[in-house]
Structures are given as C-alpha cells and as structure tokens.
Design a protein around this motif. Structure first.
Motif, short mmCIF file in Angstrom:
data_model
loop_
_atom_site.label_atom_id
_atom_site.label_comp_id
_atom_site.label_asym_id
_atom_site.label_seq_id
_atom_site.Cartn_x
_atom_site.Cartn_y
_atom_site.Cartn_z
N THR A 112 0.84 -1.20 0.00
CA THR A 112 0.00 0.00 0.00
C THR A 112 0.87 1.25 0.00
N GLY A 113 1.93 1.23 0.81
CA GLY A 113 2.86 2.35 0.84
C GLY A 113 3.53 2.58 -0.50
N ILE A 114 3.92 1.49 -1.16
CA ILE A 114 4.55 1.59 -2.48
C ILE A 114 3.57 2.16 -3.50
N SER A 115 2.32 1.68 -3.45
CA SER A 115 1.30 2.18 -4.38
C SER A 115 1.07 3.67 -4.19
N TYR A 116 1.04 4.10 -2.92
CA TYR A 116 0.84 5.52 -2.62
C TYR A 116 2.03 6.35 -3.11
N TYR A 117 3.24 5.83 -2.94
CA TYR A 117 4.45 6.53 -3.37
C TYR A 117 4.52 6.63 -4.89
N MET A 118 4.13 5.55 -5.57
CA MET A 118 4.22 5.51 -7.03
C MET A 118 3.14 6.36 -7.70
N ALA A 119 1.96 6.42 -7.09
CA ALA A 119 0.86 7.17 -7.71
C ALA A 119 0.02 7.86 -6.65
N LYS A 250 -8.28 6.76 0.77
CA LYS A 250 -9.35 6.39 -0.14
C LYS A 250 -8.79 6.35 -1.56
N ASP A 251 -9.03 5.24 -2.23
CA ASP A 251 -8.58 5.07 -3.61
C ASP A 251 -9.59 5.74 -4.54
N VAL A 252 -9.14 6.77 -5.25
CA VAL A 252 -10.04 7.51 -6.14
C VAL A 252 -9.72 7.25 -7.60
N SER A 253 -8.84 6.28 -7.87
CA SER A 253 -8.49 5.97 -9.25
C SER A 253 -9.63 5.21 -9.92
#
Length: 306
Positions: A112-119, A250-253
C-alpha cells in the motif's frame, strides 16, 4: 491427518451438506436479487442513511454471527471439537495464526505504501480520528469473526466433509476454492471490473486450500485471511469496494481489470507458499495435495497431532 483424523468418529456425511447448501442458497438468492441493481449506488444510499460504520456493521455482522452458527453445528450436531475442525495438531497453534497474520499485514502495509508513493494522485487522505477510532473497534471485533467463518466453512467444514466423502484431497481443494470464489460474485468489485476478478477470488481460495492441506490445519489460512480483510479495510477504501470504511486512505483511481489482478496468484502467493514451506518444513506435496484419504488404525489415532 487433518481430514483423516475424522475417521475416529462415526460421521454422518449428510450432515456436512446442511450448512454449505443453506449458505450457497443464500448466496444464489443474493446474486439474483441484486441483478439489474447498481450495488455501489445502493451502498452509497445506505451510507447516507446509517453512516459508514453503520453500513459496515450491517454488512459484516451477519457473517460474524454465522461463525458461531458453524461452531454450534460442529459441536452439538456433529459432536465434533473446535480443535479437530481447526487442526491435526494436539492443540490449536496460535503462533502459526499470528505469524501468518503478521507476515501478510507487513506485506499489505508495504505494498500500500509503495502504491501511494508511485501514484499519490490515486489516493486522498480519508482519515477522521473519531470515526476511525470507532471503526478500528468495530473492525477488530467483526472482521476476524467474518474471515474465520469463511475459513471454518470452506477450508474446515466443507473441505473435511468432501475429503471424507470422496476419499481424495484434490476434489475438496478444487471444489471449495471454486465455491469460495463464487461467494464473492455479488460484490461491487465484480460489477465494476467484470467476471475476470473471479480469477483472483478463486485463486485466493486455492491458495488458502493449499495452505490448509500442506500444513494439516487451518491456522495459517485463518491468520492470512484475517490480515487481508482487516488491514486492508483499515488502510484503504473506495467507492466501488465491498467494504466502505473510515480507512486512512481512499482510492479515487478508476479501476480496471488488468495484469495486476493476476500478480497475487502468479507471484505473491507462490512466494508465500515458499516462505511457509521453508519455515514449517513441508514435504510430500504430491501426496498431501493429490493423494487419497487412507484408513488409519487405532494406533495411528493416538499419535494424531503429536
């Protein structure tokens, strides 16, 4: 010995059909009753009326209650014990449960941290201290019961019953994995992403089934499943997911069915199996996954779980 140990008792195989058939009937009814209905929109409307925490409780509490139904049925109808439904060991191994929970929690937080950092544009901060604190209490009370219900139903009750009935291991593994996936067919994610997401659900069921058969018990599956739902719900929510929560993010993608659906099945789960196999010194994979359920004598009964 997870399945074989039941040969010690006079088992009425028909008793293994009652709960699965009732539950699957409920799932079929739920699926057809929601056809043509925008479930994500329905959940939004429900949230406006009873709030996020209220909606979460309304969705999860019935499954948490069913956990106690399965245990009651196992104890008083089938005259079985919680230990036998859980493991082939002499007693339930809580260290296994906590190790599996901790390992998958760490991986979930890291990814989750990686996903947040990447996008970072795909996420917004959703953290509200008061609501989050209430949700944490609800989540820790209800989600482990909900996930335990699913494990005791599919990898416990159904896998053991099908194993005894068919005298095989692979048939209950395949059947319970498929049914576990089908259970999620009415989820908003399926409506949003399409039926391709079913590969993930069925693949997850297969992974949990392999864990159970190779480790001769439910402990690792219980820990993994609890971590997957609990930590995931605390970290991230979205408008189209099954759990609407007061999470941190919250994932808004805009969701799409792509190769990411297959990464857990093809890469992450095999790596986890390797870690568990190395730690718990698993061997004889072919026999444990595809072998037959052989009769065992009285002397062997005395060594079960030791």
């Amino acid at each position: 010995m997870y399945i074989e140990q039941l040969q010690k008792f006079k088992i009425n195989l028909g008793s293994y059909l009652v709960i699965p058939l009732a539950f699957l009937g409920l799932m079929v009814y739920n699926y057809f009753s929601t056809q043509g209905i925008d479930t994500a929109d329905m959940m939004k409307k429900m949230t406006k009326v009873i709030g996020v925490n209220g909606t979460f409780t309304m969705l999860v509490a019935p499954l948490a209650f069913l956990f106690f139904v399965v245990l009651f049925y196992n104890k008083f109808i089938q005259n079985n014990t919680l230990r036998i439904l859980t493991t082939s060991r002499e007693k339930i191994d809580w260290k296994r449960i906590f190790f599996s929970f901790g390992l998958w929690s760490f991986i979930t937080i890291a990814t989750t941290g990686i996903s947040y950092y990447m996008a970072p544009e795909d996420f917004v901060l959703n953290f509200k201290p008061k609501e989050f604190a209430i949700f944490v209490v609800l989540a820790f009370l209800l989600i482990p019961l909900q996930t335990s219900f699913e494990e005791y139903l599919f990898r416990g009750h159904m896998l053991q019953g099908l194993g005894l009935a068919t005298k095989t291991r692979w048939i209950p593994l395949v059947v319970t994995s498929f049914l576990f996936g089908i259970m999620h067919i009415a989820n908003p994610e399926v409506e949003k992403l399409g039926l391709v997401i079913m590969f993930y659900y069925i693949g997850t069921g297969l992974f949990l089934g392999v864990l159970t058969l190779m480790d001769e018990g439910l402990e690792l599956a219980l820990g993994f499943h609890a971590a997957n739902n609990l930590i995931g719900a605390l970290l991230v929510t979205s408008d189209w997911s099954a759990f609407q929560t007061h999470s941190i993010l919250k994932d808004v993608s805009e969701p799409s069915a792509n190769i990411q659906i297959f990464i857990p099945i093809l890469i992450i789960f095999p790596v986890l199996l390797y870690i568990f196999a190395a730690k718990y010194k698993w061997s004889n994979w072919k026999e444990k996954l595809f072998g037959t359920i052989k009769p065992i004598d009285v002397e062997e009964f005395e060594t079960i779980g030791k």
